[in-house]
Motif scaffolding. Sequence first.
Motif, mmCIF file in Angstrom:
data_model
loop_
_atom_site.group_PDB
_atom_site.id
_atom_site.type_symbol
_atom_site.label_atom_id
_atom_site.label_comp_id
_atom_site.label_asym_id
_atom_site.label_seq_id
_atom_site.Cartn_x
_atom_site.Cartn_y
_atom_site.Cartn_z
ATOM 1 N N PHE A 12 0.867 -1.179 0.000
ATOM 2 C CA PHE A 12 0.000 0.000 0.000
ATOM 3 C C PHE A 12 0.904 1.230 0.000
ATOM 4 O O PHE A 12 1.997 1.202 0.589
ATOM 5 C CB PHE A 12 -0.920 -0.023 1.232
ATOM 6 C CG PHE A 12 -2.060 -0.986 1.071
ATOM 7 C CD1 PHE A 12 -3.198 -0.602 0.381
ATOM 8 C CD2 PHE A 12 -1.984 -2.283 1.571
ATOM 9 C CE1 PHE A 12 -4.250 -1.498 0.190
ATOM 10 C CE2 PHE A 12 -3.023 -3.187 1.378
ATOM 11 C CZ PHE A 12 -4.163 -2.792 0.691
ATOM 12 N N GLN A 14 1.625 5.720 -0.368
ATOM 13 C CA GLN A 14 1.203 7.112 -0.231
ATOM 14 C C GLN A 14 2.412 7.964 -0.616
ATOM 15 O O GLN A 14 3.516 7.726 -0.120
ATOM 16 C CB GLN A 14 0.842 7.387 1.238
ATOM 17 C CG GLN A 14 0.614 8.847 1.553
ATOM 18 C CD GLN A 14 0.989 9.191 3.006
ATOM 19 O OE1 GLN A 14 1.760 8.506 3.659
ATOM 20 N NE2 GLN A 14 0.421 10.290 3.495
ATOM 21 N N THR A 43 -3.538 -0.869 -5.992
ATOM 22 C CA THR A 43 -4.237 -1.281 -4.770
ATOM 23 C C THR A 43 -5.758 -1.140 -4.914
ATOM 24 O O THR A 43 -6.504 -1.673 -4.100
ATOM 25 C CB THR A 43 -3.742 -0.472 -3.554
ATOM 26 O OG1 THR A 43 -3.766 0.904 -3.885
ATOM 27 C CG2 THR A 43 -2.326 -0.861 -3.173
ATOM 28 N N THR A 68 3.409 -2.203 3.350
ATOM 29 C CA THR A 68 3.497 -0.784 2.993
ATOM 30 C C THR A 68 4.664 -0.561 2.037
ATOM 31 O O THR A 68 5.358 -1.498 1.648
ATOM 32 C CB THR A 68 3.727 0.072 4.260
ATOM 33 O OG1 THR A 68 5.067 -0.155 4.722
ATOM 34 C CG2 THR A 68 2.745 -0.264 5.366
ATOM 35 N N GLU A 74 -0.296 6.509 7.109
ATOM 36 C CA GLU A 74 -1.387 6.363 6.147
ATOM 37 C C GLU A 74 -1.313 5.006 5.434
ATOM 38 O O GLU A 74 -2.329 4.344 5.240
ATOM 39 C CB GLU A 74 -1.347 7.523 5.141
ATOM 40 C CG GLU A 74 -2.261 7.382 3.932
ATOM 41 C CD GLU A 74 -3.737 7.139 4.283
ATOM 42 O OE1 GLU A 74 -4.178 7.540 5.376
ATOM 43 O OE2 GLU A 74 -4.444 6.528 3.443
ATOM 44 N N GLU A 75 -0.112 4.591 5.075
ATOM 45 C CA GLU A 75 0.025 3.289 4.410
ATOM 46 C C GLU A 75 -0.393 2.168 5.357
ATOM 47 O O GLU A 75 -1.069 1.214 4.943
ATOM 48 C CB GLU A 75 1.471 3.083 3.945
ATOM 49 C CG GLU A 75 1.857 3.979 2.773
ATOM 50 C CD GLU A 75 3.332 3.915 2.409
ATOM 51 O OE1 GLU A 75 3.710 4.528 1.406
ATOM 52 O OE2 GLU A 75 4.109 3.260 3.137
ATOM 53 N N GLN A 78 -4.183 1.954 5.558
ATOM 54 C CA GLN A 78 -4.766 1.247 4.395
ATOM 55 C C GLN A 78 -4.576 -0.271 4.536
ATOM 56 O O GLN A 78 -5.494 -1.052 4.282
ATOM 57 C CB GLN A 78 -4.082 1.702 3.104
ATOM 58 C CG GLN A 78 -4.343 3.139 2.709
ATOM 59 C CD GLN A 78 -3.580 3.487 1.421
ATOM 60 O OE1 GLN A 78 -3.493 2.688 0.497
ATOM 61 N NE2 GLN A 78 -3.015 4.675 1.367
ATOM 62 N N ASP A 81 -6.755 -1.776 7.251
ATOM 63 C CA ASP A 81 -8.148 -1.832 6.801
ATOM 64 C C ASP A 81 -8.353 -3.088 5.919
ATOM 65 O O ASP A 81 -9.324 -3.826 6.086
ATOM 66 C CB ASP A 81 -8.479 -0.553 6.020
ATOM 67 C CG ASP A 81 -9.899 -0.560 5.524
ATOM 68 O OD1 ASP A 81 -10.805 -0.653 6.378
ATOM 69 O OD2 ASP A 81 -10.125 -0.507 4.291
#
Length: 291
Positions: A12, A14, A43, A68, A74-75, A78, A81
Amino acid sequence: MARYIHMSDLHFWQVVRNPLKLLNKRALGNLNLLLRRRHQIKTERATGLLDLLKGLEIDAFLVGGDLTTTATEEEFRQAADFLGQLTELAPVYLVPGNHDVYTFESRRKERLEKYCFYWLPVEEGCSVDRLPGDVALLRISTARPNWISSRGHVPPEALALLPDLLQEEKGKVMIALAHYPVIPETEAYVMGLNRGLGNGGALRRTLGEGGRSLLYLAGHVHVYSHLQDPLYPSLEQITTPALFYDKSDKPGGFTEIVVEGSELEIRPWVFDQGWQRVTAVHSRNKISLSF
Ligand SMILES: [Fe+2]
Ligand SMILES: [Fe+2]
């Protein structure tokens, strides 16, 4: 019968715009993201993948790390989640990758543990769990932060524990899960000094001489491969591609493993205008582990 999904290198991502957050190795990773990786890691395929996995009756997800790209908050949000949504389908077993401890700052702040505590082994280093479906899972920690390189390392205390752990859950198929392959070079990939596993030779020997047949699952090299170790025939190694990759020479994919008694059927999947099962070039497809 038990069905497991091995996935790895979700990456993931950012793009970081705040220059204060780029005063470390992340500057390199961020540049790489800006120039290449953000166009190569799709992604947005996560939702379609979850729909597909819902129909497969899975007993467990084995996740090989590199959740990540530069280990930002933030990564990790994600990634957590996504792992949370997988957990609604079946239990998730995770090992860290080098990109999850990408900077010393991310390691110090224990960002991986903060977001992924629930899926990590209780014991650091290496540990054995019993998977739903009555298969033993040996998790081995191979990732650590580096200033520049992407080299891995197995903690010596973990190596020392391994011979005993290989005796656990006797009579069951055992699968090992780690981030780095234990074979440094195959027809499908070459890791090289900069990207390899520092004490990989010692790990390979310990596993190979442990008196137990083992399927060793790894990621990190972002390509599918499957072979029996030429030095230690009791060791089978599979590397699974980066899950969401979209490169012509490195398509994204995951690996489905079906266990029936001592027989394991290996079914690689790739993304090619949709998720599909394939017969891989480097695949042995059906293996039998003696125990
Ligand atoms: Fe990776
Ligand atoms: Fe990696």
